[in-house]
Design a protein around this motif. Structure first.
Motif, mmCIF file in Angstrom:
data_model
loop_
_atom_site.group_PDB
_atom_site.id
_atom_site.type_symbol
_atom_site.label_atom_id
_atom_site.label_comp_id
_atom_site.label_asym_id
_atom_site.label_seq_id
_atom_site.Cartn_x
_atom_site.Cartn_y
_atom_site.Cartn_z
ATOM 1 N N THR A 29 -2.515 3.993 7.949
ATOM 2 C CA THR A 29 -3.765 3.625 8.593
ATOM 3 C C THR A 29 -3.734 4.173 10.018
ATOM 4 O OG1 THR A 29 -2.785 1.576 9.381
ATOM 5 C CG2 THR A 29 -3.945 1.493 7.246
ATOM 6 N N ASP A 82 -4.011 6.492 4.121
ATOM 7 C CA ASP A 82 -4.592 5.344 3.425
ATOM 8 C C ASP A 82 -6.027 5.693 3.040
ATOM 9 O OD1 ASP A 82 -6.135 2.875 3.026
ATOM 10 O OD2 ASP A 82 -4.286 1.865 3.619
ATOM 11 N N ARG A 117 -8.137 4.078 1.210
ATOM 12 C CA ARG A 117 -9.098 2.976 1.264
ATOM 13 C C ARG A 117 -9.754 2.900 2.640
ATOM 14 N NH1 ARG A 117 -5.113 1.028 -2.189
ATOM 15 N NH2 ARG A 117 -5.899 0.236 -4.190
ATOM 16 N N GLU A 118 -8.943 2.995 3.668
ATOM 17 C CA GLU A 118 -9.500 3.028 5.024
ATOM 18 C C GLU A 118 -10.348 4.279 5.204
ATOM 19 O OE1 GLU A 118 -7.431 2.178 9.174
ATOM 20 O OE2 GLU A 118 -7.183 4.303 8.629
ATOM 21 N N LYS A 133 -13.843 4.065 3.463
ATOM 22 C CA LYS A 133 -14.724 3.118 4.146
ATOM 23 C C LYS A 133 -15.341 3.755 5.390
ATOM 24 C CE LYS A 133 -12.517 -1.196 2.675
ATOM 25 N NZ LYS A 133 -11.715 -2.371 3.118
ATOM 26 N N ALA A 163 0.832 -1.206 0.000
ATOM 27 C CA ALA A 163 0.000 0.000 0.000
ATOM 28 C C ALA A 163 0.865 1.254 0.000
ATOM 29 C CB ALA A 163 -0.930 0.002 1.207
#
Length: 262
Positions: A28, A65, A67-68, A71, A23
């Motif tokens: 994160t 991050d 993606r985190e 979400k 990544a």
């Protein structure tokens, strides 16, 4: 042992490796929390005399991050909106106030908060293929992680504004030319060179380094009178150390000083 942050010690140098290579070492919540804790631990560990931060794989750190992030946004979780206060601000404050030299080994792309992390270190060694990208505006955000403070002080207000607004990458050689990094080395060599430099500093007058860092940080946004006051205080404190007496004695005796950090 942590999977997202690796910690290695050798000869007074602690190396922190952001370990999410798939990544691009993006941050994160877990990585941010472990990084803050690791820097605080280094501050309180007398055996650590210098710190190196780098990334695993092909990137230094790609920043948040996303993606985190997405979400949590889609779930209505308020955590993404709190991460600056809860994570990035403490991270940068802890790093910049660390009373030990910190070197970033920028082994690849450093973007957003990842670039900001490098700017908050005292020195930066970058590989030839490294690049720096202030990507905040590209995702509809503003600066964080101290970049609005650190970057203009490295390269000037106008160039920093250009990077922030246009979101165009700056490659290693240009970064060196404008003062964003201190050294450019061949690919694969950043960590080795950074650790060698940190090792040399680890044998130096680390208390004096701490006082230099404090004076430089405090004076960056101070009036001349305040800067002179800080210099007077930190100079007196450094002058009272055993390292200062040893250095003066070594000069008189025409030998290399033996520093202990006291």
């Amino acid at each position: 042992m942590s999977e997202v942050l690796l910690v290695n010690d050798a000869d007074g140098v602690r190396t922190l490796v952001l370990n999410r290579p798939d990544a691009y070492n993006s941050m994160t919540s877990a990585l941010k929390e472990e990084l803050i804790a690791a820097i605080r631990a280094a501050a309180g560990d007398g055996s650590v005399r210098a710190l190196v931060i780098t990334g695993a794989g092909k990137a230094f750190c790609a920043g948040q991050d996303l993606r985190e992030h997405i979400k949590l946004l889609q779930a209505g979780d308020p955590a993404p909106l709190r991460t600056v206060e809860e994570h990035y601000n403490p991270l940068i404050t802890t790093l910049m106030e660390l009373p030990k030299p910190v070197i970033a080994a920028v082994n690849g792309t450093a973007a957003g908060a990842g670039a900001s992390l490098a700017y908050a270190c005292d020195l930066r060694v970058a590989t030839e293929s490294a690049k720096f990208l202030m990507a905040f505006a590209n995702v509809g955000l503003t600066a964080d992680s101290g970049a609005s403070w650190t970057l203009p002080r490295l390269i000037g207000y106008g160039r920093a504004m250009e990077m922030m607004l246009l979101g165009q990458p700056v490659r290693a050689e240009e970064a060196l030319r404008i003062g964003m990094v201190n050294q450019v080395v061949p690919d694969g060599e950043a960590l080795k060179v950074a650790q060698e430099l940190a090792g040399r500093m680890a044998t130096g007058p680390t208390t004096a380094y701490a006082k230099i860092k404090e004076a430089m940080r405090r004076s960056a946004a101070a009036a001349l009178s305040e800067a002179l006051e800080v210099e007077a205080r930190t100079q007196a404190e450094a002058g009272a150390t055993a390292d200062h007496r040893e250095a003066v004695q070594a000069f008189v005796e025409k030998r290399e000083p033996r520093f202990t950090g006291r």
